[in-house]
Design a protein around this motif. Structure first.
Motif, mmCIF file in Angstrom:
data_model
loop_
_atom_site.group_PDB
_atom_site.id
_atom_site.type_symbol
_atom_site.label_atom_id
_atom_site.label_comp_id
_atom_site.label_asym_id
_atom_site.label_seq_id
_atom_site.Cartn_x
_atom_site.Cartn_y
_atom_site.Cartn_z
ATOM 1 N N PRO A 1 69.956 34.907 -9.702
ATOM 2 C CA PRO A 1 71.028 34.634 -10.673
ATOM 3 C C PRO A 1 72.248 35.500 -10.414
ATOM 4 O O PRO A 1 72.161 36.531 -9.742
ATOM 5 N N PRO A 2 73.394 35.083 -10.942
ATOM 6 C CA PRO A 2 74.579 35.941 -10.808
ATOM 7 C C PRO A 2 74.376 37.226 -11.592
ATOM 8 O O PRO A 2 73.706 37.229 -12.624
ATOM 9 N N THR B 1 76.089 42.097 -16.924
ATOM 10 C CA THR B 1 76.384 43.430 -17.440
ATOM 11 C C THR B 1 75.586 43.648 -18.711
ATOM 12 O O THR B 1 75.118 42.701 -19.330
ATOM 13 N N TYR C 1 62.694 33.267 -15.269
ATOM 14 C CA TYR C 1 64.067 33.545 -15.676
ATOM 15 C C TYR C 1 64.580 32.278 -16.381
ATOM 16 O O TYR C 1 64.143 31.161 -16.028
ATOM 17 N N PRO D 1 74.007 34.541 -15.994
ATOM 18 C CA PRO D 1 74.173 35.932 -15.571
ATOM 19 C C PRO D 1 73.233 36.838 -16.376
ATOM 20 O O PRO D 1 72.958 36.573 -17.546
ATOM 21 N N THR D 2 72.745 37.864 -15.710
ATOM 22 C CA THR D 2 71.802 38.762 -16.379
ATOM 23 C C THR D 2 72.506 39.499 -17.517
ATOM 24 O O THR D 2 73.629 39.969 -17.369
ATOM 25 N N SER D 3 71.835 39.575 -18.623
ATOM 26 C CA SER D 3 72.358 40.258 -19.803
ATOM 27 C C SER D 3 71.189 40.862 -20.555
ATOM 28 O O SER D 3 70.023 40.583 -20.239
ATOM 29 N N ALA D 4 71.506 41.624 -21.573
ATOM 30 C CA ALA D 4 70.428 42.183 -22.396
ATOM 31 C C ALA D 4 69.613 41.052 -23.015
ATOM 32 O O ALA D 4 68.379 41.133 -23.088
ATOM 33 N N ILE E 1 67.243 39.656 -20.352
ATOM 34 C CA ILE E 1 66.155 40.605 -20.096
ATOM 35 C C ILE E 1 65.177 40.593 -21.271
ATOM 36 O O ILE E 1 63.947 40.596 -21.091
ATOM 37 N N ALA F 1 64.349 37.678 -11.116
ATOM 38 C CA ALA F 1 65.220 38.277 -10.097
ATOM 39 C C ALA F 1 66.625 38.579 -10.633
ATOM 40 O O ALA F 1 67.604 38.534 -9.907
ATOM 41 N N GLY F 2 66.696 38.902 -11.909
ATOM 42 C CA GLY F 2 67.993 39.281 -12.471
ATOM 43 C C GLY F 2 68.441 40.662 -12.011
ATOM 44 O O GLY F 2 67.636 41.434 -11.481
ATOM 45 N N TRP F 3 69.686 40.945 -12.197
ATOM 46 C CA TRP F 3 70.200 42.255 -11.788
ATOM 47 C C TRP F 3 71.532 42.530 -12.482
ATOM 48 O O TRP F 3 72.236 41.588 -12.873
ATOM 49 N N LEU G 1 67.996 46.906 -24.841
ATOM 50 C CA LEU G 1 66.794 46.238 -24.345
ATOM 51 C C LEU G 1 65.622 46.394 -25.315
ATOM 52 O O LEU G 1 64.515 45.917 -25.036
#
Lengths: 114, 515
Positions: free
Chosen positions: A101-102, A105, B38, B44-47, B50, B97-99, B210
């Motif tokens: 994924p992109p 923040t 996911y 896009p990865t965010s709190a 997660i 596979a988030g980041w 989190l």
């Protein structure tokens, strides 16, 4: 003694796959466990079982990372016995992961960026 | 009688009888596999993202706990040992596979990392492949590199770091020594964000976002970072990276296993080796000794500035001819009854080594490899002072019970503060006994540990590779204080016996680490 050893070795070799064919993505991103399915070519390719071929349902909407086709001694023997009219094999495959994924923040109250 | 295993569109259940590791050296009967996903639209990865993954993972843990089943998080299943498997539920983390790039605004004012590290901190979800991490951070967007990994890139970031994967970066430790914070799901309710007290990293607000309790403790961090799934599920890790660089990789082969090479081995200092002493200090050094032929191969890599014209290419390429997927399985069976073929086999393999110089990024050099089953690999680490004695002992064992289908891959790894780190010596020589898996290599793994023990050489064994570690040897290797501190940390983070039971496996029980 040497001939006996060679025979034992040959017998052991024969119990494993007779042939292996491997297809991989250039950047293979394997996911989870491999899946195995039997597949057969019938009447020199005029029929296929399953039809139209193995469908990798376990992968959902994802692609495949690696496919391996094997033929063991029994499958080779059946193929030879039927002069190729019935040619079974086994397909093993790994699903691919979805794209990474992109990045994002986590806002901790001061700055958002990244 | 419990009903079917609950699942949802982001937590999927698959009934499976067995789990097989990547190298097909471990086949473990299991109850089934839970795979948290996911979110399907790949946001896009965010709190929030997660947290939704955390909820799914803890749901799976709850199911295991309610049904009195064990559970183990598995990444790529790359370990050759049973450290990462269970007889209960396998939690397949490969879809997580988030980041995020940790920003200056996320950092705690007490963070003591260098100005460079401040710009190179990433939080990775557990299922990110090493390959994905390399490709992401080495690109033009971030221009960063990992400081070390193993030789391959198929492990997940947490799978690799939780089992002791190391490289041979001179002056640095192992893969886990890049981690500065971790997010641990300790059971079906509790979650912790753990950092070292001496090295705070992010603001409490990030842990709060989190839903994790922030713990800053030297002991708890050093215990949990090297716990091979025994403390719960490590959901995220924060790693420090370095500016991207290139490696100039050279291979010297064959070289004689002579006094010069032994001097290089016992010092890991190229100044002691005529063919290398004028080439500068390498970033990476590996020596592969062929115990059957009196020769060796040296892999040496030098750090070079990044070339703006260099475009990393990570793709596998097909060659003309080479060993197939199952080659080692067949060869191993052949060697069972034809031991005399082992020395010429390794001579042939040595003659096929590609000695061309190569330049590439870390992720390219330690990139995709042709998959192989039935790889044999067991590693012992000893202090440099014991390096030559250890090699002599292994050579003698090979003469006594061999030839065995193995070579000695020598790597050099600096000390880690992690309590049960394989790299616990000031600088360790790691002997990776690599080759073909069969009864001879298995016997050699067992007996090499016995011989080291009998010789009074202090050693550790790689948790993720074949090892023979009864409880008393673990305590001798690490010391009672470290083992007891690790066990106490596990009790502190998993105070509920039912949670500890979920994250216990037979591997831990056999090693006296399940208390």
């Amino acid at each position: 003694m040497g001939a006996r050893r060679a025979m034992i070795a040959a017998a052991l070799l024969a119990t494993t796959a007779c042939a292996q064919y491997l297809v991989m993505a250039p950047e293979p991103r394997y996911s989870g466990q491999p899946h195995s399915k039997n597949i057969s070519s019938v009447l020199y390719g005029t029929g296929a079982s399953p039809h139209p071929g193995v469908v990798a349902a376990e992968c959902g909407a994802d692609q495949l990372a690696m496919v391996r086709l094997t033929r063991d001694f029994g499958q080779w023997f059946l193929t030879t016995l039927t002069l190729g009219a019935y040619a079974p094999a086994t397909v093993h495959y790994y699903c691919a992961r979805p794209p990474q994924p992109p990045g994002g923040t986590i806002d901790t109250g001061v700055e958002i960026g990244g | 009688m419990p009903g079917p295993f609950p699942q949802s569109h982001t937590l999927r259940w698959r009934a499976a009888r067995n789990f097989t590791n990547w190298h097909q050296t471990v086949v473990q009967p299991i109850a089934g596999i839970y795979t948290p996903h996911y979110p399907p639209d790949n946001p896009p990865t965010s709190a929030a993202v997660i947290n939704s993954c955390t909820q799914d993972i803890q749901q799976a843990v709850k199911v295991a706990k309610d049904r009195r089943l064990r559970l183990r998080a598995v990444g790529s299943g790359w370990s050759l040992s049973q450290a990462g498997v269970t007889d209960g539920i396998i939690l397949d983390t490969s879809r997580l596979a988030g980041w995020i790039k940790v920003t200056e605004g996320n950092l705690d004012p007490g963070y003591r990392g260098s100005a460079d590290f401040r710009t190179g901190l990433f939080m990775f979800q557990c299922g990110n492949l090493i390959a994905e991490v390399n490709k992401l951070i080495e690109g033009d967007r971030f221009k960063r590199s990992l400081r070390t990994t193993g030789a391959a890139n198929g492990q997940t970031i947490v799978g690799a770091t939780a089992t002791g994967t190391h490289g041979s970066a001179l002056g640095f430790g192992a893969a886990h020594d890049q981690i500065v914070a971790l997010h641990l799901l300790a059971g079906d309710q509790k979650q912790y964000w753990i950092e070292r007290a001496s090295y705070p990293v992010v603001k409490k607000a990030l842990a709060d976002a989190l839903g994790a309790e922030l713990i800053r403790s030297e002991t708890l961090f050093n215990a949990a970072v090297m716990s091979f799934g025994s403390f719960g599920v490590i959901h995220n890790v924060v790693i420090e990276t370095r500016p991207r660089f290139l490696l100039l990789a050279e291979t010297l082969a064959p070289v004689p296993y002579d006094a010069d090479l032994r001097r290089l081995i016992e010092t890991a200092d190229v100044a002691n080796y005529p063919a290398l002493k004028d080439k500068g200090r390498p970033y990476f050094l590996q020596i592969v000794v062929n115990p059957h032929g009196g020769d060796a191969m040296i892999n040496v890599m030098y750090e070079k500035d990044w070339d703006a014209a260099h475009v990393p290419d990570y793709r596998l390429r097909a060659g003309k001819v080479g060993p197939g997927y199952d080659a080692l399985s067949l060869i191993g069976r052949f060697f069972e009854t034809n031991r005399g073929a082992i020395p010429p086999f390794f001579k042939l393999v040595g003659s096929l080594v590609d000695t061309r110089t190569r330049t590439g990024s870390w992720g390219e050099i330690f990139g995709y490899k042709a998959p192989q089953t039935k790889v044999a690999s067991g590693s012992v680490a000893v202090a440099m002072a014991d390096a030559l004695r250890t090699l002599d002992l292994l050579d003698q064992l090979n003469r006594d019970i061999g030839p065995v289908p193995l070579v000695w891959g020598l790597r050099f790894v600096d000390r880690s503060p992690a309590l049960l780190a394989f790299n616990r010596f000031e600088r360790a020589m790691v002997v990776s006994l690599d080759g073909v898996s069969n009864s001879q290599s298995e016997r050699f793994f067992r007996m090499s540990a016995d011989r080291l023990e009998a010789a009074g050489i202090r050693y550790t064994q790689h948790w993720g590779k074949t090892n023979a570690f009864p409880p008393e040897r673990i305590r001798r290797a690490y010391g009672h204080d470290r083992v007891d501190a690790w066990l106490a940390a596990r009790h502190q983070l998993l105070p509920d016996a039912a949670d500890r039971a979920v994250f216990t496996n037979d591997y831990m029980v056999r090693r006296g680490l399940a208390g």
